[in-house]
Design a protein around this motif. Structure first.
Motif, PDB file in Angstrom:
ATOM      1  N   LYS A  23       3.290 -13.272  39.068  1.00  0.00           N
ATOM      2  CA  LYS A  23       2.686 -11.933  39.126  1.00  0.00           C
ATOM      3  C   LYS A  23       3.446 -10.954  38.235  1.00  0.00           C
ATOM      4  O   LYS A  23       2.852 -10.162  37.506  1.00  0.00           O
ATOM      5  N   LEU A  24       4.771 -11.008  38.300  1.00  0.00           N
ATOM      6  CA  LEU A  24       5.588 -10.104  37.495  1.00  0.00           C
ATOM      7  C   LEU A  24       5.472 -10.417  36.007  1.00  0.00           C
ATOM      8  O   LEU A  24       5.493  -9.511  35.172  1.00  0.00           O
ATOM      9  N   GLU A  25       5.321 -11.693  35.673  1.00  0.00           N
ATOM     10  CA  GLU A  25       5.095 -12.069  34.280  1.00  0.00           C
ATOM     11  C   GLU A  25       3.772 -11.494  33.776  1.00  0.00           C
ATOM     12  O   GLU A  25       3.696 -10.984  32.664  1.00  0.00           O
ATOM     13  N   LEU A  26       2.730 -11.551  34.612  1.00  0.00           N
ATOM     14  CA  LEU A  26       1.441 -10.973  34.232  1.00  0.00           C
ATOM     15  C   LEU A  26       1.524  -9.459  34.028  1.00  0.00           C
ATOM     16  O   LEU A  26       0.809  -8.900  33.206  1.00  0.00           O
ATOM     17  N   GLU A  27       2.415  -8.802  34.775  1.00  0.00           N
ATOM     18  CA  GLU A  27       2.632  -7.367  34.606  1.00  0.00           C
ATOM     19  C   GLU A  27       3.468  -7.054  33.375  1.00  0.00           C
ATOM     20  O   GLU A  27       3.627  -5.897  33.010  1.00  0.00           O
ATOM     21  N   GLY A  28       4.003  -8.081  32.734  1.00  0.00           N
ATOM     22  CA  GLY A  28       4.788  -7.888  31.519  1.00  0.00           C
ATOM     23  C   GLY A  28       6.259  -7.600  31.743  1.00  0.00           C
ATOM     24  O   GLY A  28       6.957  -7.232  30.797  1.00  0.00           O
ATOM     25  N   LEU A  29       6.747  -7.777  32.945  1.00  0.00           N
ATOM     26  CA  LEU A  29       8.147  -7.447  33.213  1.00  0.00           C
ATOM     27  C   LEU A  29       9.142  -8.342  32.485  1.00  0.00           C
ATOM     28  O   LEU A  29      10.283  -7.939  32.268  1.00  0.00           O
ATOM     29  N   ARG A 122       9.318  -7.086  44.522  1.00  0.00           N
ATOM     30  CA  ARG A 122       8.735  -6.456  43.339  1.00  0.00           C
ATOM     31  C   ARG A 122       9.423  -5.145  42.987  1.00  0.00           C
ATOM     32  O   ARG A 122       9.649  -4.856  41.830  1.00  0.00           O
ATOM     33  N   ARG A 126      10.902  -4.080  39.369  1.00  0.00           N
ATOM     34  CA  ARG A 126      10.341  -2.938  38.639  1.00  0.00           C
ATOM     35  C   ARG A 126      11.413  -1.898  38.314  1.00  0.00           C
ATOM     36  O   ARG A 126      11.380  -1.293  37.262  1.00  0.00           O
ATOM     37  N   ARG A 129      13.669  -2.480  35.184  1.00  0.00           N
ATOM     38  CA  ARG A 129      13.138  -2.302  33.831  1.00  0.00           C
ATOM     39  C   ARG A 129      13.230  -0.855  33.381  1.00  0.00           C
ATOM     40  O   ARG A 129      12.710  -0.495  32.348  1.00  0.00           O
TER      41      ARG A 129
END
Length: 142
Positions: A23-29, A122, A126, A129
């Motif tokens: 999920k975090l990869e999909l958010e670009g983190l 999460r 977040r 970053r």
């Protein structure tokens, strides 16, 4: 679910971790363009952890040996307990908001996967970053 029905392998926590990571990869983190190079000689290093943490003593000893003279600022927060992840995230936000350090270390000693699981949230990812560099230390010794 009984023990016989549980999937073989690494277990439910690992599976949940992999789902969160996806999920975090999909958010670009984790995008490479988001990564920053650590400064060769930081002006000041911030550490987010408990003042009583054994990991803090390890980090301070390592910094004294490898980077003597670089100021270190502690952002104290609990790193264990059911609300630790939220408190760690708040300390990271505070450190980033104050802008006093160009490198930020978030450290907690080792422990069981269940103990460390609370940090796999999460809101912690977040907050890491934000503008300052964030590193996580998850071992007791170098």
């Amino acid at each position: 679910m009984t023990l016989e029905d549980a999937p073989a392998g690494l277990g439910a926590l690992y599976e949940a971790f992999e789902k969160l990571k996806s999920k975090l990869e999909l958010e670009g983190l984790f995008d490479p363009e988001r990564k920053r190079t650590l400064p060769f000689l930081p002006r000041q290093i911030g550490i987010v952890t408990s003042p009583q943490a054994a990991a803090l003593r390890d980090v301070l000893r390592t910094l004294a040996n490898r980077m003597p003279g670089i100021p270190v600022l502690l952002y104290p927060t609990p790193v264990q307990g059911s609300d630790a992840a939220q408190k760690i995230a708040a300390a990271i936000r505070e450190a980033n908001g104050r802008g006093e350090c160009d490198t930020l270390i978030v450290c907690r000693g080792g422990g069981s996967i269940e103990d460390l699981w609370r940090l796999t949230k999460r809101w912690c990812a977040r907050n890491c970053r934000q503008p300052n560099t964030c590193c996580e230390r998850d071992r007791a010794r170098d």
